[in-house]
Motif scaffolding. Structure first.
Motif, mmCIF file in Angstrom:
data_model
loop_
_atom_site.group_PDB
_atom_site.id
_atom_site.type_symbol
_atom_site.label_atom_id
_atom_site.label_comp_id
_atom_site.label_asym_id
_atom_site.label_seq_id
_atom_site.Cartn_x
_atom_site.Cartn_y
_atom_site.Cartn_z
ATOM 1 N N LEU A 197 0.941 -1.316 -0.095
ATOM 2 C CA LEU A 197 0.048 -0.016 0.130
ATOM 3 C C LEU A 197 1.055 1.363 0.055
ATOM 4 C CD1 LEU A 197 -2.689 -1.153 2.629
ATOM 5 C CD2 LEU A 197 -2.753 -1.252 -0.001
ATOM 6 N N MET A 198 2.093 1.205 -0.390
ATOM 7 C CA MET A 198 2.909 2.279 -0.408
ATOM 8 C C MET A 198 2.437 3.489 -1.014
ATOM 9 S SD MET A 198 6.993 2.439 -0.841
ATOM 10 C CE MET A 198 8.157 3.818 -0.393
ATOM 11 N N ARG A 199 1.820 3.395 -2.349
ATOM 12 C CA ARG A 199 1.502 4.445 -2.957
ATOM 13 C C ARG A 199 0.360 5.105 -2.670
ATOM 14 N NH1 ARG A 199 -1.813 5.122 -7.491
ATOM 15 N NH2 ARG A 199 -2.610 2.704 -7.492
ATOM 16 N N VAL A 200 -0.642 4.393 -1.949
ATOM 17 C CA VAL A 200 -2.280 4.839 -1.512
ATOM 18 C C VAL A 200 -2.277 5.099 0.033
ATOM 19 C CG1 VAL A 200 -2.758 3.756 -3.588
ATOM 20 C CG2 VAL A 200 -2.884 2.322 -1.455
ATOM 21 N N ALA A 201 -1.636 4.722 0.761
ATOM 22 C CA ALA A 201 -1.731 4.805 2.430
ATOM 23 C C ALA A 201 -0.203 5.032 2.973
ATOM 24 C CB ALA A 201 -1.965 3.564 2.806
ATOM 25 N N CYS A 202 -0.557 5.468 4.368
ATOM 26 C CA CYS A 202 0.559 5.616 5.358
ATOM 27 C C CYS A 202 1.158 4.423 5.827
ATOM 28 C CB CYS A 202 -0.089 6.569 6.449
ATOM 29 S SG CYS A 202 -1.277 5.646 7.552
ATOM 30 N N PRO A 203 2.286 4.510 6.392
ATOM 31 C CA PRO A 203 2.987 3.297 6.876
ATOM 32 C C PRO A 203 2.103 2.616 8.064
ATOM 33 C CG PRO A 203 4.528 5.016 6.635
ATOM 34 C CD PRO A 203 3.266 5.614 6.238
ATOM 35 N N GLU A 204 1.322 3.377 8.806
ATOM 36 C CA GLU A 204 0.761 2.656 9.769
ATOM 37 C C GLU A 204 -0.576 1.867 9.473
ATOM 38 O OE1 GLU A 204 2.366 6.655 11.305
ATOM 39 O OE2 GLU A 204 1.494 5.790 9.523
ATOM 40 N N THR A 205 -1.131 2.244 8.017
ATOM 41 C CA THR A 205 -2.249 1.513 7.567
ATOM 42 C C THR A 205 -1.655 0.153 7.008
ATOM 43 O OG1 THR A 205 -3.709 3.517 7.082
ATOM 44 C CG2 THR A 205 -3.967 1.474 5.650
ATOM 45 N N SER A 206 -0.461 0.351 6.414
ATOM 46 C CA SER A 206 0.422 -0.785 5.844
ATOM 47 C C SER A 206 0.414 -1.833 6.617
ATOM 48 C CB SER A 206 1.531 -0.295 5.118
ATOM 49 O OG SER A 206 1.528 0.620 4.001
ATOM 50 N N ALA A 207 1.107 -1.412 7.812
ATOM 51 C CA ALA A 207 1.370 -2.402 8.820
ATOM 52 C C ALA A 207 0.223 -2.937 9.457
ATOM 53 C CB ALA A 207 2.105 -1.412 10.118
ATOM 54 N N TRP A 208 -0.765 -2.224 9.546
ATOM 55 C CA TRP A 208 -2.351 -2.901 10.018
ATOM 56 C C TRP A 208 -2.658 -3.845 9.231
ATOM 57 C CZ3 TRP A 208 -7.302 -4.213 9.428
ATOM 58 C CH2 TRP A 208 -8.116 -4.047 10.645
ATOM 59 N N PHE A 209 -2.550 -3.832 7.837
ATOM 60 C CA PHE A 209 -3.029 -4.596 6.869
ATOM 61 C C PHE A 209 -1.969 -5.939 6.820
ATOM 62 C CE2 PHE A 209 -6.214 -1.694 5.848
ATOM 63 C CZ PHE A 209 -7.231 -2.631 5.827
ATOM 64 N N ARG A 210 -0.614 -5.532 7.069
ATOM 65 C CA ARG A 210 0.299 -6.752 6.976
ATOM 66 C C ARG A 210 0.114 -7.635 8.008
ATOM 67 N NH1 ARG A 210 4.410 -3.763 8.449
ATOM 68 N NH2 ARG A 210 4.658 -3.005 6.485
ATOM 69 N N ALA A 211 -0.253 -7.242 9.451
ATOM 70 C CA ALA A 211 -0.379 -7.788 10.771
ATOM 71 C C ALA A 211 -1.871 -8.637 10.293
ATOM 72 C CB ALA A 211 -0.571 -7.067 11.693
#
Length: 401
Positions: A179-193
């Protein structure tokens, strides 16, 4: 104005012709679509439809009988070869179709893995059309090994469906994070988990070197970290590109899509564009909005403007994604953000600010945060960041403040 032709029978095209009729246009309307099915919803294709939870007929935006009953000529299985701007006709299926106003709602196409790395092998799929998903479905079988290429929302949704169906799933993302192009690192981390909890291996900073095959069918992949793995099915979710070829050949202005003004008109005053294919002005720059909301709202604005409304289209962007038991709802556009406020409420939400200005909200299973954030953004209001972060704050009270 007697004849209006709409090219593209997706969400934007269907919304445009329906709005023309509901606004009282009594002339000829022709809707031209390349696919065999009447206009249908795309978002459920990779989720409920692929999981077998939604019947084909429920995908249709309207009953097929609606078009004939509304005096709309719906031509399916029809490819438009050219636009003759001088004589105001489109060449469709070898026939000339005259227009007084033409709407291009040609949408977008998914980027495919190049043939040079094995993208032509059987068992390699993209997610865009009904035909794409129907071709993919037989390969989504429990116990098989799936490789998802691309960590955007399409790739993550495909990974979720495969995991729910019992496949062994690996997702690779060449960028540093999903999600690097569309979301913040916090959202990326949430969906990765989230995906890790469902058994999906998420490999970030890892690309695809090539696919391997046996007898013309995909059998595995060599990744950019020099590892080789067996796979039975590969799904590419590596983005989409606007369908501009028809407009380019006709000499219309192109700028990351078919360039339109604030009212949806192209560089030819008789031709309009809406949806994924259209590049529109927004806050001093040009954007394309790849969303159902924009396809509907912009197409309806174009329909009204063809009939003389003279209204600028000001998008109020919102998006959503369903993964497992999580509904992500996004309000606004986060471009330009410089800080994130995280809030734990009914679910989790991430609030994007540029300085003290609220730009966007990502709400994961938190419809209240989404609703309040959307209304605040649309009203041009930016609540205090400390109030957002405080779980004791009544979000609805911010709408009254």
């Amino acid at each position: 104005m007697e004849k209006i032709v709409v090219v593209g029978a997706g969400q934007a095209g269907a919304s445009c012709v329906a709005k023309l009729r509901s606004e009282g246009f009594a002339g000829s309307i022709t809707l031209l679509g390349e696919e065999h099915a009447p206009p249908y919803q795309r978002p459920p294709l990779s989720k409920a439809y692929l999981l077998g939870e939604m019947a084909l007929e429920r995908l249709y935006l309207r009953p097929e009988s609606y078009y004939a009953e509304s005096g709309i000529e719906l031509r399916l299985d029809t490819t438009v070869q050219a636009i003759d701007r001088r004589d105001r006709v489109v060449i469709a299926g070898g026939q000339a179709v005259p227009y007084d106003a033409l709407v291009l709602a040609t949408g977008s196409v998914p980027r495919r893995l190049p043939g040079s790395i094995g993208g032509e092998l059987r068992g390699v799929h993209v997610v865009r059309t009904l035909a794409d998903v129907d071709a993919m479905a037989p390969g989504i079988v429990a116990g098989r090994r799936a490789l998802i290429v691309g960590g955007g929302y399409i790739g993550l949704e495909a990974a979720a469906v495969c995991a729910k169906r019992g496949l062994d799933v690996t997702l690779i993302e060449a960028a540093d994070r999903i999600l690097m192009r569309v979301a913040c690192p916090e959202t990326s981390a949430w969906f990765r988990a989230l995906h890790a909890r469902h058994g999906v291996r998420v490999l970030e900073g890892v690309g695809l070197t090539c696919l391997t095959g046996v007898d013309g069918k995909v059998a595995g992949a060599i990744l950019s970290d020099n590892t080789e793995h067996p796979y039975d099915i590969v799904i590419a979710g590596i983005g989409i590109t606007p369908c501009t070829e028809l407009a380019e050949a006709a000499g219309l202005e192109i700028e990351n899509g078919i360039r339109v003004d604030a009212r949806g008109r192209t560089s030819d005053p008789a031709i309009w564009a809406a949806g994924d294919c259209a590049s529109l002005p927004f806050r001093g720059r040009r954007i394309r909005l790849e969303s159902v909301q924009n396809a509907i709202d912009q197409a309806e604005a174009v329909a009204r403007n063809i009939l003389g409304a003279g209204e600028d289209y000001v998008p109020q962007p919102w998006f959503w994604s369903d993964q497992y038991d999580v509904k992500l709802q996004i309000a606004g556009l986060n471009t330009g953000y410089d800080n994130i406020v995280m809030r734990d409420g009914d679910g989790r939400s991430h609030w994007y600010y540029e300085g003290d200005t609220l730009l966007a909200v990502d709400a994961m299973n938190d419809p209240r945060a989404y609703m309040v954030g959307k209304r605040l953004i649309e009203a041009g209001r930016s609540p205090d960041k400390a109030a957002i972060a405080d779980p004791a704050t009544d979000l609805k009270a911010l709408l009254r403040g």
